[in-house]
Each structure stands twice: as structure tokens, then as C-alpha cells.
Design a protein around this motif. Structure first.
Motif, PDB file in Angstrom:
ATOM      1  N   SER A 130       0.823  -1.216   0.000  1.00  0.00           N
ATOM      2  CA  SER A 130       0.000   0.000   0.000  1.00  0.00           C
ATOM      3  C   SER A 130       0.861   1.273   0.000  1.00  0.00           C
ATOM      4  N   PHE A 131       2.189   1.095  -0.164  1.00  0.00           N
ATOM      5  CA  PHE A 131       3.115   2.233  -0.256  1.00  0.00           C
ATOM      6  C   PHE A 131       3.914   2.135  -1.557  1.00  0.00           C
ATOM      7  N   PRO A 132       3.233   2.259  -2.704  1.00  0.00           N
ATOM      8  CA  PRO A 132       3.897   2.009  -3.991  1.00  0.00           C
ATOM      9  C   PRO A 132       4.996   3.010  -4.343  1.00  0.00           C
ATOM     10  N   ASP A 133       4.990   4.183  -3.718  1.00  0.00           N
ATOM     11  CA  ASP A 133       5.983   5.201  -4.069  1.00  0.00           C
ATOM     12  C   ASP A 133       7.293   5.071  -3.296  1.00  0.00           C
ATOM     13  N   LEU A 134       7.346   4.168  -2.322  1.00  0.00           N
ATOM     14  CA  LEU A 134       8.579   4.023  -1.545  1.00  0.00           C
ATOM     15  C   LEU A 134       9.590   3.170  -2.310  1.00  0.00           C
ATOM     16  N   ASN A 135      10.862   3.557  -2.223  1.00  0.00           N
ATOM     17  CA  ASN A 135      11.903   2.757  -2.884  1.00  0.00           C
ATOM     18  C   ASN A 135      12.336   1.606  -1.979  1.00  0.00           C
ATOM     19  N   SER A 136      13.255   0.785  -2.458  1.00  0.00           N
ATOM     20  CA  SER A 136      13.627  -0.434  -1.715  1.00  0.00           C
ATOM     21  C   SER A 136      14.247  -0.106  -0.356  1.00  0.00           C
ATOM     22  N   GLU A 137      15.010   0.973  -0.281  1.00  0.00           N
ATOM     23  CA  GLU A 137      15.625   1.360   0.997  1.00  0.00           C
ATOM     24  C   GLU A 137      14.548   1.772   2.007  1.00  0.00           C
ATOM     25  N   GLU A 138      13.593   2.551   1.539  1.00  0.00           N
ATOM     26  CA  GLU A 138      12.505   3.010   2.414  1.00  0.00           C
ATOM     27  C   GLU A 138      11.640   1.836   2.877  1.00  0.00           C
ATOM     28  N   LEU A 139      11.358   0.925   1.952  1.00  0.00           N
ATOM     29  CA  LEU A 139      10.550  -0.255   2.308  1.00  0.00           C
ATOM     30  C   LEU A 139      11.299  -1.151   3.299  1.00  0.00           C
ATOM     31  N   ALA A 140      12.603  -1.306   3.084  1.00  0.00           N
ATOM     32  CA  ALA A 140      13.407  -2.138   3.998  1.00  0.00           C
ATOM     33  C   ALA A 140      13.422  -1.530   5.398  1.00  0.00           C
ATOM     34  N   PHE A 141      13.524  -0.198   5.458  1.00  0.00           N
ATOM     35  CA  PHE A 141      13.503   0.480   6.766  1.00  0.00           C
ATOM     36  C   PHE A 141      12.158   0.232   7.455  1.00  0.00           C
ATOM     37  N   MET A 142      11.070   0.405   6.699  1.00  0.00           N
ATOM     38  CA  MET A 142       9.746   0.218   7.287  1.00  0.00           C
ATOM     39  C   MET A 142       9.560  -1.229   7.750  1.00  0.00           C
TER      40      MET A 142
END
Length: 196
Positions: free
Chosen positions: A15-27
């Protein structure tokens, strides 16, 4: 169980399609998944909510206790919605509400400190924070305005139209409390509408 929890997290992150891989990994690094039994509390009045809850499965209600000792329902939270007293959460102040599970529930938890860290590190995280805040604000404003500008029958019809997925999962008592009417009044409204 862990596999099932992982699936919930993967689904949530989509549900967060605009986040990049680094941001997704942090989350992903700080998300936790918890199960709650029916009648368990996500938090209670007087507690500081340290985490926002995202409901993967289940149904919760938010209520407060008035001066007469009555529980007044102010909202319901079902799948794919956030369970929070957002104004108290962003200020990290004690909540005036209880959030109680009406069904066994599975909830993803997002800690306050990590959300703030994400805002500092990643610009796009702030955008999602704003979108959540806007959603919460519109829900709360709609509720206040429904009491200002609509009668009980209109509030009931609005609730039915907007909550088809949960209407058969909540008790008439909780619904009447949410609409600001007595249970007998709700029964009369339902009876009147069914005869149309």
C-alpha cells in the motif's frame, strides 16, 4: 503463524507504492504483527499510544466513558484501516479513548519513534504520514458534521451506505451509541425503512 504474519506485512507494504527499496526495507525492519482476542484492548483511556495499529483482520471499536458511566462508541475500525487516537498519538499524550476488539484481530504495529525517524530520513514517508492524517481528519470531521447537519435516520442511512462490510458484524447497541440515539429509536428507524 510466522509465515502468515509475513504475508500480512508484504500485503501492507504494497500500500506504499511510491517508496523505494531502501525506504521499504527500513519500514519492514520495525513492523510487528500481534494477535488480539475478542474483548482485548489495543489501548485504554489514560494510556499513551506508542504504536499505530493497522488492522489486517478483525473489527475494533473506539469509545469513551461519559460522566454517567456510559460507553459512547465513536467509531469502528475494520480491515485495512488504522486503529488510533491520532491527535493524542502525534502529541504522545494520554488518550481519552478505549480501542477494544469486537472480534479476534490481527494487527500490524507501527511505533511512533520509528515513524518519526522515517520522516526525518525519507521525504516520501512524510507524504504517507500526511495522507494518514488527512484520512483521520476527514473521518472525524464527517462524524462531527453528521451530528450538526443530519437527523438520526440520515446518519443511519449514511452509516449503512459507507459500512456494508461491517454492518452485520456490530451489535445494535454499539451502532445506536455510535449514532447518538437510544437502541429503541434505532429499532424504530430500521422498522420504518424496511416498510418502504
Amino acid at each position: 503463524m510466522q509465515e502468515e504474519f509475513d504475508q500480512y506485512i508484504v500485503s501492507f507494504l504494497q500500500s506504499f507504492p511510491d517508496l523505494n527499496s531502501e525506504e521499504l526495507a527500513f519500514m519492514r525492519s520495525y513492523l510487528t504483527v500481534e494477535t488480539y482476542a475478542k474483548k482485548a484492548f489495543l489501548f485504554k483511556c489514560g494510556e499513551v499510544q506508542k504504536e499505530i495499529g493497522f488492522v489486517c483482520k478483525g473489527l475494533l471499536r473506539r469509545y469513551y466513558i461519559n460522566e454517567k458511566g456510559n460507553k459512547i462508541t465513536t467509531g469502528f475500525v475494520n480491515e485495512n484501516k488504522y486503529a488510533t487516537d491520532y491527535p493524542a498519538f502525534i502529541r504522545q499524550q494520554p488518550s481519552k479513548y478505549y480501542i477494544e476488539c469486537l472480534e479476534p484481530s490481527i494487527i500490524i504495529k507501527l511505533p511512533y519513534e520509528k515513524i518519526q525517524e522515517g520522516y526525518r530520513k525519507f521525504k516520501r514517508s512524510e507524504m504517507y504520514g500526511r495522507l494518514i492524517a488527512e484520512y483521520v481528519l476527514t473521518v472525524q470531521t464527517d462524524r462531527v458534521e453528521s451530528f450538526l447537519f443530519k437527523n438520526a435516520e440520515e446518519r443511519y442511512l449514511d452509516f449503512i451506505a459507507q459500512n456494508q462490510d461491517i454492518i452485520n458484524r456490530i451489535s445494535l447497541s454499539h451502532l445506536a451509541s455510535h449514532l447518538g440515539i437510544e437502541r429503541q429509536s434505532l429499532s424504530r428507524i430500521r422498522s420504518k425503512i424496511s416498510k418502504r
